[in-house]
Design a protein around this motif. Structure first.
Motif, short mmCIF file in Angstrom:
data_model
loop_
_atom_site.label_atom_id
_atom_site.label_comp_id
_atom_site.label_asym_id
_atom_site.label_seq_id
_atom_site.Cartn_x
_atom_site.Cartn_y
_atom_site.Cartn_z
N THR A 188 -10.88 2.73 13.67
CA THR A 188 -9.77 2.62 13.02
C THR A 188 -8.81 3.82 13.60
O THR A 188 -9.38 4.97 14.12
CB THR A 188 -10.48 3.37 11.62
OG1 THR A 188 -11.37 2.40 11.25
CG2 THR A 188 -9.27 3.65 10.76
N TRP A 189 -7.62 3.54 13.40
CA TRP A 189 -6.67 4.20 13.60
C TRP A 189 -5.87 4.88 12.26
O TRP A 189 -5.51 3.94 11.57
CB TRP A 189 -5.60 3.78 14.66
CG TRP A 189 -5.89 3.84 15.92
CD1 TRP A 189 -5.44 5.00 16.93
CD2 TRP A 189 -6.85 2.73 16.79
NE1 TRP A 189 -6.18 4.41 18.25
CE2 TRP A 189 -7.03 3.43 17.96
CE3 TRP A 189 -7.53 1.93 16.13
CZ2 TRP A 189 -7.74 2.76 19.01
CZ3 TRP A 189 -8.22 1.15 17.29
CH2 TRP A 189 -8.46 1.59 18.69
N HIS A 190 -5.86 6.13 12.04
CA HIS A 190 -4.95 6.68 10.70
C HIS A 190 -3.92 7.28 10.94
O HIS A 190 -3.79 8.25 11.85
CB HIS A 190 -6.17 7.30 9.98
CG HIS A 190 -6.06 7.53 8.33
ND1 HIS A 190 -5.13 8.04 7.98
CD2 HIS A 190 -6.79 6.72 7.54
CE1 HIS A 190 -5.31 7.80 6.55
NE2 HIS A 190 -6.28 7.12 6.16
N SER A 191 -3.01 7.32 9.71
CA SER A 191 -1.73 8.11 9.89
C SER A 191 -1.79 9.60 9.36
O SER A 191 -0.91 10.25 9.37
CB SER A 191 -0.56 7.20 9.27
OG SER A 191 -0.94 7.31 8.04
N ARG A 192 -3.00 9.85 8.94
CA ARG A 192 -3.44 11.17 8.19
C ARG A 192 -2.76 12.29 9.08
O ARG A 192 -3.59 12.41 10.30
CB ARG A 192 -4.80 11.27 7.65
CG ARG A 192 -5.09 12.43 6.68
CD ARG A 192 -6.56 12.64 6.48
NE ARG A 192 -6.92 11.46 5.74
CZ ARG A 192 -7.74 10.61 6.02
NH1 ARG A 192 -8.57 11.09 7.04
NH2 ARG A 192 -8.01 9.58 5.34
N ASP A 193 -1.90 13.49 8.70
CA ASP A 193 -1.72 14.45 9.44
C ASP A 193 -0.88 14.09 10.60
O ASP A 193 -0.97 14.82 11.38
CB ASP A 193 -2.73 15.45 9.59
CG ASP A 193 -3.71 15.84 8.62
OD1 ASP A 193 -2.88 15.97 7.25
OD2 ASP A 193 -4.83 16.15 8.51
N CYS A 194 -0.52 12.92 10.83
CA CYS A 194 0.61 12.47 11.90
C CYS A 194 2.12 12.45 11.55
O CYS A 194 2.17 12.32 10.35
CB CYS A 194 0.10 11.10 12.19
SG CYS A 194 -1.67 10.92 13.15
N SER A 195 2.73 12.44 12.53
CA SER A 195 4.02 12.26 12.25
C SER A 195 4.58 10.74 11.81
O SER A 195 3.63 9.85 12.09
CB SER A 195 5.21 12.92 13.24
OG SER A 195 4.95 11.98 14.66
N PRO A 196 5.64 10.36 10.78
CA PRO A 196 5.75 9.15 10.55
C PRO A 196 5.80 8.30 11.53
O PRO A 196 6.41 8.40 12.84
CB PRO A 196 7.02 9.39 9.86
CG PRO A 196 7.19 10.73 9.32
CD PRO A 196 6.51 11.43 10.48
N PHE A 215 0.90 -1.05 0.21
CA PHE A 215 -0.17 -0.06 -0.17
C PHE A 215 0.82 1.17 -0.07
O PHE A 215 1.88 1.52 0.68
CB PHE A 215 -0.83 -0.14 1.10
CG PHE A 215 -1.77 1.43 1.28
CD1 PHE A 215 -2.99 1.21 0.60
CD2 PHE A 215 -1.55 2.31 2.34
CE1 PHE A 215 -4.01 2.24 0.74
CE2 PHE A 215 -2.61 3.35 2.44
CZ PHE A 215 -3.46 3.34 1.45
N THR A 216 0.49 1.97 -0.80
CA THR A 216 1.46 3.60 -1.03
C THR A 216 1.05 4.75 -0.41
O THR A 216 1.47 5.64 -0.57
CB THR A 216 1.88 3.70 -2.43
OG1 THR A 216 0.51 3.89 -3.12
CG2 THR A 216 2.53 2.39 -3.10
N GLY A 217 -0.47 4.56 0.01
CA GLY A 217 -0.85 5.79 0.89
C GLY A 217 -0.40 5.93 2.40
O GLY A 217 0.22 5.19 2.62
#
Length: 172
Positions: free
Chosen positions: A118-126, A86-88
Motif C-alpha cells: 500500500t502507498w498512502h497520501s497521508r502527510d504527503c504533498s498533494p 472517495f473524499t479522504g
C-alpha cells in the motif's frame, strides 16, 4: 457544478459494486454459469475503474515496475486506487500473485502467492504517495497472512517462480 464525468464514473462504480456484492452473496455451489460469468465480468470492470488514479496522482515508479515485472513472469498484478468519489486521503494497493499449478500443490501447504503493498497520501504533498508499512503476504509455505518482504525480495520470488506457460489462473 459537479463534474459530469466524475458523477458518471461514481455512479457506474456504485452500480457495478452493488451488483457484484449481490452475486457474491449467492453460495458458489448455487450460482449458475451465467452468474459466474457475470461475476468475472463485473470483477474486470471494477478492476479497470480502480486502476485509474484520482486526479493529480500517479502510480509510483517502483509500484509500476513491480507490476510490469510480475506480468513478464506470468503473474497477475493490479493496482487498486480508492474508489471514485472517495473524499479522504487517496491510497493505492498493489497486488501481485499467482496460484499454484496442480503439479506444484503437493510441494506446499498453501495454494498461492499473494503480495499486497500500500502507498498512502497521508502527510504527503498533494499528488504524492509513500509506501505504508511492510505490506502483507500469503505464500505457499506460509499461507496465513503475514508481514510481507521487501519489494526487492518480492521481485526475487517472482523471478524464481515464474508462472507456467499455461493460461493464467484468476487470483483476485
Amino acid at each position: 457544478m459537479a463534474d459530469t464525468l466524475t458523477e458518471t464514473t461514481v455512479q457506474q462504480y456504485d452500480q457495478l459494486a452493488a451488483r457484484y456484492e449481490q452475486l457474491r452473496r449467492i453460495h458458489p455451489d448455487e450460482r449458475t454459469a451465467d452468474q459466474n460469468t457475470q461475476l468475472q465480468d463485473l470483477n474486470q470492470k471494477l478492476a479497470a475503474i480502480l486502476a485509474t488514479p484520482p486526479a493529480g496522482y500517479s502510480l509510483p515508479k517502483v509500484a509500476a515496475d513491480l507490476i510490469d515485472h510480475a506480468k513478464v513472469h506470468g503473474w497477475l498484478a493490479q493496482a487498486q486506487w480508492t474508489y471514485p468519489g472517495f473524499t479522504g486521503e487517496p491510497h493505492v494497493k498493489v497486488k501481485v500473485g499467482r496460484r499454484l499449478t496442480e503439479d506444484e500443490r503437493p510441494l506446499y501447504r498453501g495454494t498461492h502467492w499473494l503480495f499486497t503493498l500500500t502507498w498512502h497520501s497521508r502527510d504527503c504533498s498533494p499528488g504524492k504517495v509513500r509506501k505504508f508499512g511492510s505490506g502483507l503476504a500469503a505464500t505457499p509455505d506460509n499461507p496465513a497472512l503475514h508481514d510481507g518482504p521487501s519489494i526487492k525480495a518480492i521481485r526475487a520470488v517472482i523471478a524464481d517462480n515464474p508462472a507456467p506457460d499455461a493460461a493464467p489462473l484468476a487470483l483476485f
